[in-house]
Motif scaffolding. Structure first.
Motif, PDB file in Angstrom:
ATOM      1  N   LYS A 109       0.851  -1.189   0.000  1.00 62.12           N
ATOM      2  CA  LYS A 109       0.000   0.000   0.000  1.00 62.12           C
ATOM      3  C   LYS A 109       0.883   1.233   0.000  1.00 62.12           C
ATOM      4  O   LYS A 109       1.992   1.206   0.549  1.00 62.12           O
ATOM      5  CB  LYS A 109      -0.917   0.031   1.232  1.00 62.12           C
ATOM      6  CG  LYS A 109      -1.961  -1.071   1.268  1.00 62.12           C
ATOM      7  CD  LYS A 109      -2.846  -0.913   2.493  1.00 62.12           C
ATOM      8  CE  LYS A 109      -3.923  -2.003   2.537  1.00 62.12           C
ATOM      9  NZ  LYS A 109      -4.794  -1.858   3.714  1.00 62.12           N
ATOM     10  N   HIS A 110       0.390   2.324  -0.601  1.00 62.30           N
ATOM     11  CA  HIS A 110       1.193   3.548  -0.601  1.00 62.30           C
ATOM     12  C   HIS A 110       0.862   4.406   0.605  1.00 62.30           C
ATOM     13  O   HIS A 110      -0.063   4.114   1.375  1.00 62.30           O
ATOM     14  CB  HIS A 110       1.050   4.307  -1.918  1.00 62.30           C
ATOM     15  CG  HIS A 110      -0.346   4.670  -2.284  1.00 62.30           C
ATOM     16  ND1 HIS A 110      -1.000   5.745  -1.736  1.00 62.30           N
ATOM     17  CD2 HIS A 110      -1.222   4.125  -3.169  1.00 62.30           C
ATOM     18  CE1 HIS A 110      -2.206   5.854  -2.255  1.00 62.30           C
ATOM     19  NE2 HIS A 110      -2.373   4.878  -3.127  1.00 62.30           N
ATOM     20  N   LEU A 111       1.609   5.489   0.773  1.00 63.42           N
ATOM     21  CA  LEU A 111       1.566   6.282   2.001  1.00 63.42           C
ATOM     22  C   LEU A 111       0.191   6.864   2.269  1.00 63.42           C
ATOM     23  O   LEU A 111      -0.271   6.872   3.418  1.00 63.42           O
ATOM     24  CB  LEU A 111       2.613   7.405   1.920  1.00 63.42           C
ATOM     25  CG  LEU A 111       2.718   8.351   3.110  1.00 63.42           C
ATOM     26  CD1 LEU A 111       2.998   7.599   4.391  1.00 63.42           C
ATOM     27  CD2 LEU A 111       3.807   9.402   2.857  1.00 63.42           C
ATOM     28  N   ALA A 112      -0.489   7.373   1.244  1.00 61.65           N
ATOM     29  CA  ALA A 112      -1.806   7.977   1.462  1.00 61.65           C
ATOM     30  C   ALA A 112      -2.810   6.946   1.968  1.00 61.65           C
ATOM     31  O   ALA A 112      -3.663   7.265   2.813  1.00 61.65           O
ATOM     32  CB  ALA A 112      -2.308   8.618   0.169  1.00 61.65           C
ATOM     33  N   LEU A 234      15.741  23.979   0.130  1.00 60.99           N
ATOM     34  CA  LEU A 234      15.315  22.748   0.798  1.00 60.99           C
ATOM     35  C   LEU A 234      13.944  22.304   0.300  1.00 60.99           C
ATOM     36  O   LEU A 234      13.718  21.122   0.008  1.00 60.99           O
ATOM     37  CB  LEU A 234      15.286  22.962   2.314  1.00 60.99           C
ATOM     38  CG  LEU A 234      14.842  21.771   3.159  1.00 60.99           C
ATOM     39  CD1 LEU A 234      15.808  20.603   2.973  1.00 60.99           C
ATOM     40  CD2 LEU A 234      14.752  22.152   4.629  1.00 60.99           C
ATOM     41  N   GLY A 235      13.007  23.270   0.190  1.00 64.10           N
ATOM     42  CA  GLY A 235      11.669  22.926  -0.274  1.00 64.10           C
ATOM     43  C   GLY A 235      11.641  22.476  -1.715  1.00 64.10           C
ATOM     44  O   GLY A 235      10.861  21.592  -2.092  1.00 64.10           O
ATOM     45  N   ALA A 236      12.506  23.067  -2.556  1.00 63.64           N
ATOM     46  CA  ALA A 236      12.549  22.680  -3.961  1.00 63.64           C
ATOM     47  C   ALA A 236      13.184  21.312  -4.150  1.00 63.64           C
ATOM     48  O   ALA A 236      12.893  20.612  -5.124  1.00 63.64           O
ATOM     49  CB  ALA A 236      13.329  23.716  -4.769  1.00 63.64           C
ATOM     50  N   MET A 237      14.047  20.898  -3.215  1.00 60.91           N
ATOM     51  CA  MET A 237      14.711  19.605  -3.333  1.00 60.91           C
ATOM     52  C   MET A 237      13.860  18.477  -2.762  1.00 60.91           C
ATOM     53  O   MET A 237      13.645  17.457  -3.419  1.00 60.91           O
ATOM     54  CB  MET A 237      16.067  19.657  -2.606  1.00 60.91           C
ATOM     55  CG  MET A 237      17.123  20.483  -3.317  1.00 60.91           C
ATOM     56  SD  MET A 237      17.702  19.722  -4.842  1.00 60.91           S
ATOM     57  CE  MET A 237      18.566  18.303  -4.217  1.00 60.91           C
ATOM     58  N   VAL A 238      13.387  18.633  -1.538  1.00 59.34           N
ATOM     59  CA  VAL A 238      12.640  17.565  -0.858  1.00 59.34           C
ATOM     60  C   VAL A 238      11.168  17.965  -0.839  1.00 59.34           C
ATOM     61  O   VAL A 238      10.728  18.697   0.036  1.00 59.34           O
ATOM     62  CB  VAL A 238      13.166  17.336   0.572  1.00 59.34           C
ATOM     63  CG1 VAL A 238      12.518  16.093   1.177  1.00 59.34           C
ATOM     64  CG2 VAL A 238      14.673  17.187   0.574  1.00 59.34           C
ATOM     65  N   MET A 239      10.412  17.480  -1.821  1.00 70.41           N
ATOM     66  CA  MET A 239       9.006  17.873  -1.954  1.00 70.41           C
ATOM     67  C   MET A 239       8.092  16.853  -1.281  1.00 70.41           C
ATOM     68  O   MET A 239       8.280  15.635  -1.451  1.00 70.41           O
ATOM     69  CB  MET A 239       8.640  18.006  -3.427  1.00 70.41           C
ATOM     70  CG  MET A 239       9.400  19.091  -4.155  1.00 70.41           C
ATOM     71  SD  MET A 239       8.844  19.278  -5.850  1.00 70.41           S
ATOM     72  CE  MET A 239       9.891  20.619  -6.394  1.00 70.41           C
ATOM     73  N   PRO A 240       7.097  17.311  -0.528  1.00 77.81           N
ATOM     74  CA  PRO A 240       6.227  16.378   0.200  1.00 77.81           C
ATOM     75  C   PRO A 240       5.505  15.381  -0.696  1.00 77.81           C
ATOM     76  O   PRO A 240       5.397  14.198  -0.357  1.00 77.81           O
ATOM     77  CB  PRO A 240       5.233  17.315   0.906  1.00 77.81           C
ATOM     78  CG  PRO A 240       5.912  18.636   0.976  1.00 77.81           C
ATOM     79  CD  PRO A 240       6.779  18.716  -0.240  1.00 77.81           C
ATOM     80  N   HIS A 241       5.021  15.825  -1.857  1.00 80.40           N
ATOM     81  CA  HIS A 241       4.230  14.914  -2.683  1.00 80.40           C
ATOM     82  C   HIS A 241       5.065  13.781  -3.261  1.00 80.40           C
ATOM     83  O   HIS A 241       4.529  12.752  -3.672  1.00 80.40           O
ATOM     84  CB  HIS A 241       3.550  15.690  -3.818  1.00 80.40           C
ATOM     85  CG  HIS A 241       4.483  16.148  -4.893  1.00 80.40           C
ATOM     86  ND1 HIS A 241       5.319  17.229  -4.736  1.00 80.40           N
ATOM     87  CD2 HIS A 241       4.727  15.662  -6.138  1.00 80.40           C
ATOM     88  CE1 HIS A 241       6.022  17.397  -5.839  1.00 80.40           C
ATOM     89  NE2 HIS A 241       5.687  16.460  -6.712  1.00 80.40           N
ATOM     90  N   ASN A 242       6.406  13.948  -3.275  1.00 76.45           N
ATOM     91  CA  ASN A 242       7.262  12.878  -3.773  1.00 76.45           C
ATOM     92  C   ASN A 242       7.208  11.630  -2.905  1.00 76.45           C
ATOM     93  O   ASN A 242       7.438  10.520  -3.382  1.00 76.45           O
ATOM     94  CB  ASN A 242       8.705  13.376  -3.861  1.00 76.45           C
ATOM     95  CG  ASN A 242       9.082  13.798  -5.269  1.00 76.45           C
ATOM     96  OD1 ASN A 242       8.273  13.739  -6.181  1.00 76.45           O
ATOM     97  ND2 ASN A 242      10.303  14.232  -5.444  1.00 76.45           N
ATOM     98  N   LEU A 243       6.929  11.808  -1.614  1.00 73.48           N
ATOM     99  CA  LEU A 243       6.831  10.650  -0.724  1.00 73.48           C
ATOM    100  C   LEU A 243       5.614   9.808  -1.076  1.00 73.48           C
ATOM    101  O   LEU A 243       5.689   8.574  -1.111  1.00 73.48           O
ATOM    102  CB  LEU A 243       6.765  11.114   0.737  1.00 73.48           C
ATOM    103  CG  LEU A 243       7.914  12.018   1.203  1.00 73.48           C
ATOM    104  CD1 LEU A 243       7.776  12.338   2.683  1.00 73.48           C
ATOM    105  CD2 LEU A 243       9.257  11.362   0.925  1.00 73.48           C
ATOM    106  N   PHE A 244       4.482  10.475  -1.332  1.00 72.36           N
ATOM    107  CA  PHE A 244       3.290   9.746  -1.763  1.00 72.36           C
ATOM    108  C   PHE A 244       3.522   9.095  -3.125  1.00 72.36           C
ATOM    109  O   PHE A 244       3.096   7.961  -3.363  1.00 72.36           O
ATOM    110  CB  PHE A 244       2.094  10.697  -1.839  1.00 72.36           C
ATOM    111  CG  PHE A 244       1.734  11.331  -0.528  1.00 72.36           C
ATOM    112  CD1 PHE A 244       1.020  10.632   0.432  1.00 72.36           C
ATOM    113  CD2 PHE A 244       2.110  12.638  -0.236  1.00 72.36           C
ATOM    114  CE1 PHE A 244       0.679  11.208   1.652  1.00 72.36           C
ATOM    115  CE2 PHE A 244       1.777  13.224   0.962  1.00 72.36           C
ATOM    116  CZ  PHE A 244       1.059  12.505   1.917  1.00 72.36           C
TER     117      PHE A 244
END
Length: 498
Positions: A109-112, A234-244
């Motif tokens: 299952k994915h994160l969401a 930092l925000g441009a490199m590590v984006m939250p939606h990439n984890l999902f």
């Protein structure tokens, strides 16, 4: 969310991504012609090629227009001093992206989806809303980057280019019927073309290796705006939606459901992610190094000096003039267009997973994309009309800062499986930092002045009149002994004119 658990189903075409809804399985990304990638049940390094793909698709977000904008401004304003942010963010990205991949591999299952199962309805809805804001914030640089690219290629005004980005994404989604993988390969090829140009430009710019290494390994935040740029990087490199996104993309592979098969999948996904993020890291370092070396050169002409003072994507093509000559603007525009449009695809996929996972709701890709794109177009259009290309460039920085502040809302649920001691430790650090932050703001807002401060008169004549009226000749008339010897601009007063 389980993809192709039976061995007998591997021979027939299957949807690439499956979303469980009730007792039926429906494609998450509608493309029934795409066959699922089946990993052979064997112990061999050749299996690595079966796992190649998700990490590179995710890495596109690390070289999107938002990254180019923040990198260019970082190099132009602070030379190599903020390179350590890129190293830190890339290291953190490898760690959390591999954790997101492992989550999907191990659980199916994915994160969401995990968030929907783990949290109450109210918390789940808030997390979904925050994730949607992150996707819109990520889409803003793509909108502006595409508009800048259209301006370079066809001299279309930026605000008109912003409006045309909605149409361009529809065309791109229509082309996916020929195969998403082929389209992504083409776009990635164009993006890496501009990366090769920046690598070649390094030979002309000749950044001092010692200064570059110092910027990579010695943290510094000097000068006006350095903190804001660091947050944006930092925000441009590590984006939250990439984890999902990453936790869902790994489900496109049918792996052997054994201890050995799962461990192998986690290991190979780590290797793939490390290689993809290393390429993205080198691209970002080269962009900053070229911008820093060129804009801080002593033999820069007046026009380029003006561009460096307020450098944005629309002015950056001159950095590649040594490599590409008069074609620098056109090729940079093509690569920028490819970067923005390829990031659009990843944003659309991430939006699908987020909506399906949190709300168990699925939309057609073009509807999903248009909703996100419209929300991104509105602020981009307003800023482009009022502030022009410079204002649009600043909006990219602001959007990247928003992504940085939203990262914990995706990262903490991902870390939900760590040991209790680790949770307590992280909680103490987080709440302590937040408490200090809020107490500091409250102190500055609520504290009272120790004593009233008199306003200085604008001219010496007004100062003397005020002193005579108040019976105190010392107010605003005596010079400051500590700064009297400094070479400050002199203001012409009415007394001097007499």
């Amino acid at each position: 969310m389980v993809v192709g658990t039976s061995a007998s189903s591997s021979a027939s075409p299957r949807p690439q991504f499956i979303a469980s809804t009730g007792n039926t399985n429906t494609p998450l990304i509608g493309n029934s012609d795409v066959e699922q990638v089946v990993v052979p049940d064997r112990t061999s390094w050749k299996n690595l090629f079966s796992y190649m793909g998700p990490g590179f698709l995710v890495s596109i977000a690390y070289i999107d227009p938002g990254n180019f904008e923040t990198d260019l401004q970082s190099g132009a304003q602070h030379k190599y001093e903020l390179l350590w942010i890129i190293l830190l963010a890339s290291s953190a990205a490898l760690l959390i992206q591999s954790m997101a991949a492992n989550l999907g591999v191990v659980t199916g299952k994915h994160l969401a989806e995990h968030c929907r199962n783990e949290y109450p309805s109210a918390t789940n809805f808030i997390l979904w809303f925050i994730a949607e804001i992150a996707i819109v914030a990520c889409d803003i640089p793509e909108v502006i980057g595409t508009a800048f690219a259209l301006n370079m290629l066809f001299n279309i005004p930026v605000w008109i280019g912003v409006l045309l980005t909605g149409l361009s994404t529809l065309i791109l989604l229509a082309l996916q019927q020929y195969g998403v993988r082929k389209l992504e390969f083409l776009i990635a090829f164009l993006v890496f073309t501009i990366a090769a140009c920046f690598f070649a430009e390094l030979g002309y710019a000749k950044p001092v290796a010692k200064e570059v290494l110092k910027g990579l390994f010695v943290p510094e935040l000097k000068g006006s705006g350095a903190t804001g740029l660091a947050i944006s990087l930092l925000g441009a490199m590590v984006m939250p939606h990439n984890l999902f996104l990453h936790s869902a993309l790994v489900l496109s592979r049918k792996i052997p459901r054994s201890v050995r098969g799962i461990k192998e999948a986690c290991r190979f996904y780590l290797i793939e992610s490390a290689f993809a993020l290393m390429v993205a890291f080198l691209i970002n370092v080269s962009v900053i190094s070229v911008s820093g070396a060129v804009c801080n050169s002593s033999n820069l002409n007046a026009e380029d000096q003006m561009s460096c003072q307020d450098l944005d994507l629309n002015k950056a093509s001159f950095l590649l003039r040594n490599v590409l000559g008069k074609w620098s603007s056109k090729l940079f525009g093509v690569a920028l267009l490819a970067s923005g449009q390829s990031s659009t695809i990843t944003g659309t996929y991430a939006g699908q997973y987020v909506m399906q996972g949190f709300l168990d709701l699925r939309l057609e890709p073009w509807i999903r994309n248009m909703l996100t794109r419209c929300l991104a177009i509105v602020p981009s259009l307003i800023v482009a009309v009022i502030g022009g290309s410079a204002g649009a460039g600043k909006l990219i920085i602001i959007a990247s800062m928003i992504l940085s502040f939203e990262l914990p809302f995706a990262l903490i649920p991902l870390l939900n499986h760590i040991q209790v001691v680790g949770k307590v430790f992280l909680g103490i650090l987080g709440f302590s930092g937040m408490a200090v932050y809020l107490v500091g703001i409250a102190y500055l807002v609520l504290r009272k002045n120790n004593k009233a401060t008199n306003l200085l008169a604008l001219t010496a004549l007004e100062s003397r009149q005020t002193a005579n009226e108040q019976g105190n000749a010392s107010i605003g008339s005596l010079p400051r002994e500590d700064i009297v010897s400094m070479q400050l601009p002199q203001r012409t007063s009415a007394v001097d004119l007499d």
